[in-house]
Design a protein around this motif. Structure first.
Motif, PDB file in Angstrom:
ATOM      1  N   PRO A  77       0.821  -1.224   0.000  1.00  0.00           N
ATOM      2  CA  PRO A  77       0.000   0.000   0.000  1.00  0.00           C
ATOM      3  C   PRO A  77       0.851   1.268   0.000  1.00  0.00           C
ATOM      4  O   PRO A  77       0.474   2.265  -0.635  1.00  0.00           O
ATOM      5  N   VAL A 122       1.806   1.690  -3.719  1.00  0.00           N
ATOM      6  CA  VAL A 122       0.709   1.961  -4.653  1.00  0.00           C
ATOM      7  C   VAL A 122       0.074   3.322  -4.397  1.00  0.00           C
ATOM      8  O   VAL A 122      -0.265   4.054  -5.334  1.00  0.00           O
ATOM      9  N   PHE A 123      -0.090   3.689  -3.124  1.00  0.00           N
ATOM     10  CA  PHE A 123      -0.796   4.922  -2.790  1.00  0.00           C
ATOM     11  C   PHE A 123       0.163   6.065  -2.437  1.00  0.00           C
ATOM     12  O   PHE A 123      -0.227   7.024  -1.779  1.00  0.00           O
ATOM     13  N   ILE A 169      -6.887  -0.444   5.554  1.00  0.00           N
ATOM     14  CA  ILE A 169      -6.246  -1.635   5.014  1.00  0.00           C
ATOM     15  C   ILE A 169      -5.594  -2.404   6.159  1.00  0.00           C
ATOM     16  O   ILE A 169      -4.820  -1.824   6.936  1.00  0.00           O
ATOM     17  N   CYS A 211      -4.687  -3.555  -4.470  1.00  0.00           N
ATOM     18  CA  CYS A 211      -4.413  -2.114  -4.363  1.00  0.00           C
ATOM     19  C   CYS A 211      -4.557  -1.434  -5.721  1.00  0.00           C
ATOM     20  O   CYS A 211      -5.111  -0.329  -5.812  1.00  0.00           O
TER      21      CYS A 211
END
Length: 332
Positions: free
Chosen positions: A22, A25-26, A70, A164
Motif C-alpha cells: 500500500p 501503490v498509494f 487496510i 491495491c
C-alpha cells in the motif's frame, strides 16, 4: 479523491511486503490524492515478521478519520485480537469507510464481524482455517481478491498489489492504475477471479504457451476471436485449451477475452474522443449496444457515464496525452 485518507493497520507480526505494497501503490508521487497513514494500537515500534519491524506515528485513532482501512497480514491471525482493535474496525465500517484486507488481514475483519454473510478470500494456505473459525464467511481460497463493495479481501503476498491496483482502478480508472503499475513494474491487471496459483498438474511449458497466447490475443482484440483460434495458437486441442485456461485464469477463454475488451474500451473512453460505436468496433464487440450491455453487466455503468467519471482529468494525473489529430467522434 484529493485528501482520501488511507489507514494501514500494522498489527504485531505484520508481514513486511503486505505493509509495503500500500505504501508503494498509494504513494504521493503518483499524484492521485491519497494520504497514507500507517497506525497500530498505539504509536511507536511494532514487531514485524521475517526480522523486520516498523515504527508507526499514529495509534488506533487513525481509523476514525480514514476513508479506507487496510489490514495487512499479521502473526497468528487465528489468535485473539485486542478488543479495542475490533471496536475500531467496526466503528470505521459503520461510519462507511472502505475496509480492505491483504492475506491474513481477513481474520481481523472476520473477528470484527465485518465478513459475516460475505464472500471473502485470504492466502490459500489460510483459507481452510478462516472457513473453520468463521463459518458465517463464504470463503473462496482460490481467487486473487474479492470485491464485495465496501469490504474487499485479497490473497497473500503479491495479490496485495492486485487489490491495491484494483482500488486505484475503481477510484481513478484504468489509465491511472496502469500508470502506477508501470512505475512499480507490476502486471497492470489480474482479475480478482484469477486463480491464486496454477495447479501443478499443468506442465510448465504449456503454461508458458498459454501466456504467449493471452498476449497474442491482447494484440488482436479488434478481430474475431474464437476458442479454436486461441487453441490453434497454443497448439493444443480446443477442449484441452478451454479446460486448462479456466484452471489457469478462473475464466473461460471467451469470458477472459470479453473482460480484456471491456478494459481496452475503458482506456479508449478515458484517453480518446472516439464515440461509443467507434470504441466498440476498435475493441471487437461490434456495436455500441453490445458495448453498453457488457459495461452494464461487468461494471454496473454505461460507457458514457464511465467517460464522464474518468475521462479527461486522468490524462493530466498520469502524464498521458490524447491521440494527435482531430476528434474522432463523441460518446453516444
Amino acid at each position: 479523491m484529493d485528501g482520501h485518507k488511507i489507514a494501514v493497520l500494522v498489527l504485531p507480526g505484520a508481514a513486511p511486503l503486505d505493509v509495503g505494497i500500500p505504501a508503494q501503490v498509494f504513494a504521493p508521487r503518483h499524484g492521485l490524492g491519497y494520504e497514507l497513514r500507517p497506525c497500530s494500537l498505539e504509536a511507536g515500534p511494532v514487531a514485524g515478521r521475517d526480522g523486520l519491524g516498523f515504527v508507526v506515528e499514529a495509534g488506533i485513532e487513525a481509523l476514525a478519520e480514514a476513508d479506507t482501512v487496510i489490514v495487512p497480514g499479521f502473526q497468528n491471525p487465528a489468535g485473539p485480537l485486542d478488543p479495542r482493535i475490533l471496536d475500531a474496525l467496526r466503528d470505521a465500517a459503520f461510519r462507511g469507510a472502505r475496509m480492505v484486507s491483504i492475506c491474513g488481514g481477513a481474520f481481523a475483519l472476520a473477528a470484527a464481524g465485518l465478513l459475516d454473510g460475505l464472500r471473502a478470500t485470504t492466502h490459500w494456505l489460510l483459507a481452510p482455517v478462516l472457513a473453520r473459525e468463521y463459518p458465517k464467511v463464504r470463503v473462496d481460497g482460490g481467487v486473487l481478491f474479492v470485491d464485495e463493495g465496501q469490504v474487499l479481501t485479497s490473497a497473500g503476498v503479491a495479490a496485495g498489489i492486485d487489490i491495491c491496483l484494483h482500488l486505484v482502478r475503481t477510484d481513478h480508472g484504468v489509465q491511472a492504475s496502469n500508470a502506477v503499475a508501470r512505475v512499480m513494474v507490476a502486471a497492470p491487471y489480474r482479475s480478482g477471479g484469477q486463480s491464486q496459483y496454477v495447479p501443478r498438474t499443468i506442465p510448465e511449458p504449456l503454461g508458458e504457451v498459454f501466456a504467449a497466447t493471452r498476449e497474442w490475443a491482447m494484440r488482436h482484440l479488434e478481430e474475431p476471436l474464437t476458442v479454436e483460434m486461441l487453441a490453434r495458437h497454443a497448439r493444443v486441442s480446443a477442449r484441452t485449451f478451454g479446460r486448462r485456461f479456466v484452471e489457469d485464469t478462473g475464466y473461460t477463454p471467451m469470458q477472459w477475452i470479453l473482460r480484456a475488451r471491456v478494459d481496452l474500451a475503458r482506456e479508449l473512453l478515458e484517453s480518446t474522443t472516439l464515440g461509443v460505436d467507434q470504441v466498440a468496433t476498435r475493441v471487437g464487440v461490434g456495436t455500441g449496444a453490445n458495448l453498453r450491455m457488457h459495461f452494464q453487466r461487468i461494471l454496473g455503468t454505461s460507457p458514457s457515464e464511465y467517460r464522464r467519471t474518468f475521462g479527461g482529468g486522468n490524462l493530466a494525473r498520469t502524464g498521458a496525452a490524447p491521440p494527435a489529430g482531430p476528434a474522432a467522434g463523441t460518446a453516444k
